[in-house]
Scaffold this motif. Structure first.
Motif, PDB file in Angstrom:
ATOM      1  N   SER A 100     -38.671  -0.779 -24.394  1.00 17.77           N
ATOM      2  CA  SER A 100     -38.269  -0.092 -23.171  1.00 17.77           C
ATOM      3  C   SER A 100     -38.474  -0.991 -21.961  1.00 17.77           C
ATOM      4  CB  SER A 100     -39.100   1.182 -22.979  1.00 17.77           C
ATOM      5  OG  SER A 100     -38.907   2.085 -24.037  1.00 17.77           O
ATOM      6  N   SER A 101     -37.552  -0.898 -21.006  1.00 24.07           N
ATOM      7  CA  SER A 101     -37.779  -1.545 -19.717  1.00 24.07           C
ATOM      8  C   SER A 101     -38.877  -0.778 -18.982  1.00 24.07           C
ATOM      9  CB  SER A 101     -36.502  -1.544 -18.879  1.00 24.07           C
ATOM     10  OG  SER A 101     -36.144  -0.220 -18.531  1.00 24.07           O
ATOM     11  N   ALA A 102     -39.462  -1.402 -17.965  1.00 29.37           N
ATOM     12  CA  ALA A 102     -40.535  -0.737 -17.220  1.00 29.37           C
ATOM     13  C   ALA A 102     -40.060   0.557 -16.570  1.00 29.37           C
ATOM     14  CB  ALA A 102     -41.120  -1.697 -16.182  1.00 29.37           C
ATOM     15  N   LEU A 282     -28.465   2.047 -20.304  1.00 32.75           N
ATOM     16  CA  LEU A 282     -29.868   2.434 -20.239  1.00 32.75           C
ATOM     17  C   LEU A 282     -30.503   2.335 -21.620  1.00 32.75           C
ATOM     18  CD1 LEU A 282     -32.244   3.611 -18.601  1.00 32.75           C
ATOM     19  CD2 LEU A 282     -31.414   5.884 -19.249  1.00 32.75           C
ATOM     20  N   HIS A 283     -31.650   1.701 -21.691  1.00 39.18           N
ATOM     21  CA  HIS A 283     -32.377   1.470 -22.940  1.00 39.18           C
ATOM     22  C   HIS A 283     -31.473   0.842 -24.005  1.00 39.18           C
ATOM     23  CE1 HIS A 283     -35.738   1.498 -25.518  1.00 39.18           C
ATOM     24  NE2 HIS A 283     -35.337   2.476 -26.306  1.00 39.18           N
ATOM     25  N   GLN A 284     -30.651  -0.122 -23.533  1.00 41.04           N
ATOM     26  CA  GLN A 284     -29.778  -0.872 -24.447  1.00 41.04           C
ATOM     27  C   GLN A 284     -28.788   0.034 -25.185  1.00 41.04           C
ATOM     28  OE1 GLN A 284     -32.936  -1.923 -23.123  1.00 41.04           O
ATOM     29  NE2 GLN A 284     -33.774  -1.937 -25.196  1.00 41.04           N
ATOM     30  N   GLY A 285     -28.477   1.192 -24.607  1.00 43.75           N
ATOM     31  CA  GLY A 285     -27.549   2.109 -25.254  1.00 43.75           C
ATOM     32  C   GLY A 285     -28.130   2.837 -26.449  1.00 43.75           C
ATOM     33  N   ILE A 326     -32.459  -5.037 -19.579  1.00 44.48           N
ATOM     34  CA  ILE A 326     -31.875  -4.886 -20.909  1.00 44.48           C
ATOM     35  C   ILE A 326     -32.808  -5.575 -21.896  1.00 44.48           C
ATOM     36  CG2 ILE A 326     -29.871  -5.297 -22.375  1.00 44.48           C
ATOM     37  CD1 ILE A 326     -29.304  -3.407 -20.066  1.00 44.48           C
ATOM     38  N   GLY A 327     -33.527  -4.783 -22.660  1.00 45.82           N
ATOM     39  CA  GLY A 327     -34.497  -5.325 -23.601  1.00 45.82           C
ATOM     40  C   GLY A 327     -33.909  -5.476 -24.989  1.00 45.82           C
ATOM     41  N   PRO A 328     -34.771  -5.594 -25.987  1.00 47.39           N
ATOM     42  CA  PRO A 328     -34.295  -5.828 -27.359  1.00 47.39           C
ATOM     43  C   PRO A 328     -33.817  -4.543 -28.037  1.00 47.39           C
ATOM     44  CG  PRO A 328     -36.669  -5.681 -27.346  1.00 47.39           C
ATOM     45  CD  PRO A 328     -36.245  -5.596 -25.905  1.00 47.39           C
ATOM     46  N   CYS A 362     -31.946  -9.327 -28.587  1.00 46.17           N
ATOM     47  CA  CYS A 362     -31.440  -8.951 -27.266  1.00 46.17           C
ATOM     48  C   CYS A 362     -29.927  -9.152 -27.221  1.00 46.17           C
ATOM     49  CB  CYS A 362     -32.110  -9.786 -26.178  1.00 46.17           C
ATOM     50  SG  CYS A 362     -33.878  -9.425 -25.996  1.00 46.17           S
ATOM     51  N   TYR A 363     -29.200  -8.037 -27.142  1.00 45.79           N
ATOM     52  CA  TYR A 363     -27.741  -8.074 -27.088  1.00 45.79           C
ATOM     53  C   TYR A 363     -27.316  -7.962 -25.631  1.00 45.79           C
ATOM     54  CZ  TYR A 363     -23.136  -7.736 -29.221  1.00 45.79           C
ATOM     55  OH  TYR A 363     -21.853  -8.010 -29.644  1.00 45.79           O
ATOM     56  N   ALA A 364     -26.463  -8.869 -25.200  1.00 45.65           N
ATOM     57  CA  ALA A 364     -26.034  -8.887 -23.808  1.00 45.65           C
ATOM     58  C   ALA A 364     -25.251  -7.623 -23.474  1.00 45.65           C
ATOM     59  CB  ALA A 364     -25.158 -10.105 -23.551  1.00 45.65           C
ATOM     60  N   PRO A 365     -25.430  -7.055 -22.263  1.00 46.42           N
ATOM     61  CA  PRO A 365     -24.609  -5.910 -21.867  1.00 46.42           C
ATOM     62  C   PRO A 365     -23.138  -6.298 -21.917  1.00 46.42           C
ATOM     63  CG  PRO A 365     -25.825  -6.796 -19.988  1.00 46.42           C
ATOM     64  CD  PRO A 365     -26.359  -7.470 -21.197  1.00 46.42           C
ATOM     65  N   THR A 366     -22.367  -5.481 -22.592  1.00 39.85           N
ATOM     66  CA  THR A 366     -21.004  -5.846 -22.986  1.00 39.85           C
ATOM     67  C   THR A 366     -20.007  -4.845 -22.426  1.00 39.85           C
ATOM     68  OG1 THR A 366     -21.807  -6.913 -24.999  1.00 39.85           O
ATOM     69  CG2 THR A 366     -19.519  -6.148 -25.016  1.00 39.85           C
ATOM     70  N   VAL A 367     -18.838  -5.354 -22.030  1.00 39.40           N
ATOM     71  CA  VAL A 367     -17.739  -4.494 -21.580  1.00 39.40           C
ATOM     72  C   VAL A 367     -16.536  -4.749 -22.476  1.00 39.40           C
ATOM     73  CG1 VAL A 367     -16.192  -3.859 -19.691  1.00 39.40           C
ATOM     74  CG2 VAL A 367     -18.567  -4.534 -19.195  1.00 39.40           C
ATOM     75  N   LEU A 368     -16.067  -3.682 -23.125  1.00 40.06           N
ATOM     76  CA  LEU A 368     -14.838  -3.726 -23.918  1.00 40.06           C
ATOM     77  C   LEU A 368     -13.787  -2.869 -23.217  1.00 40.06           C
ATOM     78  CD1 LEU A 368     -16.014  -3.223 -27.623  1.00 40.06           C
ATOM     79  CD2 LEU A 368     -15.163  -5.335 -26.590  1.00 40.06           C
ATOM     80  N   ALA A 369     -12.650  -3.463 -22.903  1.00 41.55           N
ATOM     81  CA  ALA A 369     -11.544  -2.728 -22.294  1.00 41.55           C
ATOM     82  C   ALA A 369     -10.392  -2.623 -23.292  1.00 41.55           C
ATOM     83  CB  ALA A 369     -11.082  -3.420 -21.014  1.00 41.55           C
ATOM     84  N   GLY A 370      -9.430  -1.742 -22.967  1.00 47.53           N
ATOM     85  CA  GLY A 370      -8.289  -1.574 -23.861  1.00 47.53           C
ATOM     86  C   GLY A 370      -8.649  -0.972 -25.194  1.00 47.53           C
ATOM     87  N   VAL A 371      -9.712  -0.179 -25.230  1.00 42.98           N
ATOM     88  CA  VAL A 371     -10.159   0.432 -26.485  1.00 42.98           C
ATOM     89  C   VAL A 371      -9.353   1.714 -26.723  1.00 42.98           C
ATOM     90  CG1 VAL A 371     -12.116   1.393 -27.726  1.00 42.98           C
ATOM     91  CG2 VAL A 371     -12.459  -0.534 -26.173  1.00 42.98           C
TER      92      VAL A 371
END
Length: 486
Positions: A100-102, A282-285, A326-328, A362-371
């Motif tokens: 968890s983040s702080a 939030l909380h890495q999804g 964004i944590g693990p 740690c997975y980078a915050p990701t944006v997928l478009a055209g889904v």
């Protein structure tokens, strides 16, 4: 390593009203997700521990129920104070055990205190009603405890998702056997035991037994356990419901979600982007309520995607103890699953705007478009920091996209007209709908639960607690026995 964090009465032990070694299970090595290093070893429960705990809980429960609501409320209030006093320790454990983040850890700790305080108030509520009957007969429907409640809780919000069942179950006069996720046994179980022990909860009423699937199966089958409340994946929930149902237990299931956030054409795009980012990342999804589909009007699509990408690239990723937001993810298997969904969706035609990489867990915050429907990112619960964006042209199309699939947990609608957004929200199939808010919303006084594959129609928290954690008993009283003509 913070050796002070590793010290505690739970080292190598279970909680059964006292800190005791497991009967035969040995220990569970708890790993810190951010570093992959061992954090602590706690006792590993076995089915024999469940049997012993259930017997002890059943023996202790009758006296607890007989104490009455005021006495139970006093213990719960004291537990809330004890948990509040432990705030710093609680936050630290949530950061170390669950990644968890702080800010998330602090909010989870505050919410946990709120759930216990609400349960204390619940214990003082009226426990029945007077029914109409014949003049000579007093007829009462009263709420009575079920007996022993088995709680199976997950890793993602381990403290809140355990205590929101433990506290009201105790408030209603039950005893509890809790199986926290073995990856988060301290924040999901032992800290709760410590708070209730400090509050003077009588021995035998709360047991904390971390373990594997066999412990959950033992809870579902044990003859002294009357109810199972489970929070976790839909697949696991189906198994829990089947086994508990076979043994005629009450079952409360809170499962997964693919939660839509609808952004209408009159929405403020800046506010919409902030809501979408919070709900998705939030909380890495790793939240059942995470915003799993961001459905945006085609006129706002490009502006929203650009803002989400900028936010993703600015968020610090890494160890929460170093200030990362964004944590693990919880384990390497989850990293592999998230990555596979992202890659498969891109191969199917989605656009990877940013992210799609990972460093360890740690997975980078990701944006997928055209889904679009049919892509894994649209259809599947990801449980990772992936913002899934789909454009729509009309309100009817947006509602259709939102209601696709089997889930029905949470939904949000953001728009400039509250009346219109409310009308759209009324068309969504979800257990909770938030107008001008994202999907990650919960409060102790609100009934929580979903439809379809998101649960079995049950609810937990707020007014639902009496429904779930007690049963009706009909009692009639007359001055003397009637003279029946036989």
């Amino acid at each position: 390593m913070d050796t002070q964090m590793m010290d505690g009465p739970w080292s190598g032990r279970l909680y059964t009203g006292a800190w005791t070694p497991a009967l035969a299970g040995g220990v569970i090595d708890v790993v810190e997700p951010a570093t992959g290093r061992p954090l602590i070893a706690v006792g590993r429960a076995e089915p024999a521990d469940v049997r012993a705990a259930a017997r002890a809980a059943a023996a202790a429960q009758a006296d607890w129920a007989a104490r009455g609501g005021e006495a139970r409320a006093q213990v719960l209030e004291a537990a809330a104070r004890a948990l509040a006093d432990m705030a710093e320790v609680v936050s630290r454990w949530l950061m170390r055990e669950s990644g968890s983040s702080a800010p998330k850890a602090a909010v989870e700790g505050q919410h946990a205190v709120g759930f216990v305080r609400h349960a204390a108030a619940m214990a003082l509520e009226p426990g029945g009603r007077i029914l109409a009957s014949t003049p000579a007969r007093t007829s009462v429907a009263e709420r009575v405890p079920l007996g022993v409640v088995g709680v199976i809780s997950p890793f993602n919000f381990p403290l809140v998702l355990s205590i929101r069942a433990v506290a009201p179950a105790l408030a209603a006069g039950n005893a509890v056997v809790l199986k926290p996720d073995p990856r988060t046994p301290v924040s999901g179980g032992f800290l709760i035991a410590q708070a209730f022990a400090a509050a003077g909860l009588p021995p035998g009423l709360l047991h904390v037994l971390p373990g594997g699937a066999e412990v959950g199966q033992a809870l579902c089958a044990d003859p002294d356990i009357a109810m199972i409340t489970f929070t976790g994946s839909t697949g696991a929930g189906r198994k829990v419901g089947e086994l508990a149902g076979r043994h005629l237990k009450r079952v409360q299931l809170e499962l997964g979600g693919k939660n839509p956030l609808l952004i209408l054409e009159d929405a403020d795009v800046e506010l919409a982007a902030a809501n979408a980012a919070w709900g998705a990342w939030l909380h890495q999804g790793q939240i059942c309520m995470s915003t799993g589909r961001i459905l945006v009007h085609e006129g706002l699509h490009d502006a929203l995607v650009a803002r989400l990408a900028a936010k993703a690239q600015a968020l610090p990723v890494g160890d929460p103890l170093d200030g990362a937001i964004i944590g693990p993810l919880i384990d390497p298997g989850q990293v592999a699953r998230v990555d596979a969904i992202v890659k498969a969706s891109v191969a199917a035609g989605a656009t990877l705007v940013t992210g799609g990489t990972h460093d360890g867990r740690c997975y980078a915050p990701t944006v997928l478009a055209g889904v679009t429907p049919g892509m894994p990112a649209f259809d599947e619960e990801i449980f990772g920091p992936v913002a899934v964006v789909t454009a729509f042209a009309t309100e009817d199309q947006a509602v259709d996209l939102a209601n696709r699939g089997d889930y029905g947990l949470a939904a949000g609608v953001i728009g400039g007209s509250v009346d219109r957004a409310t009308r759209v929200g009324a068309r969504l199939r979800a257990g909770h709908v938030h107008i001008n808010d994202q999907t990650v919303v919960a409060e102790p006084q609100a009934p929580f639960g979903g439809m379809g594959a998101s649960g079995n129609g049950s609810r937990i928290s707020g007014p639902a607690n009496w429904e779930e954690f007690s049963t009706w008993r009909w009692v009639t009283t007359q001055p003397q026995a009637p003279a029946y003509p036989m």
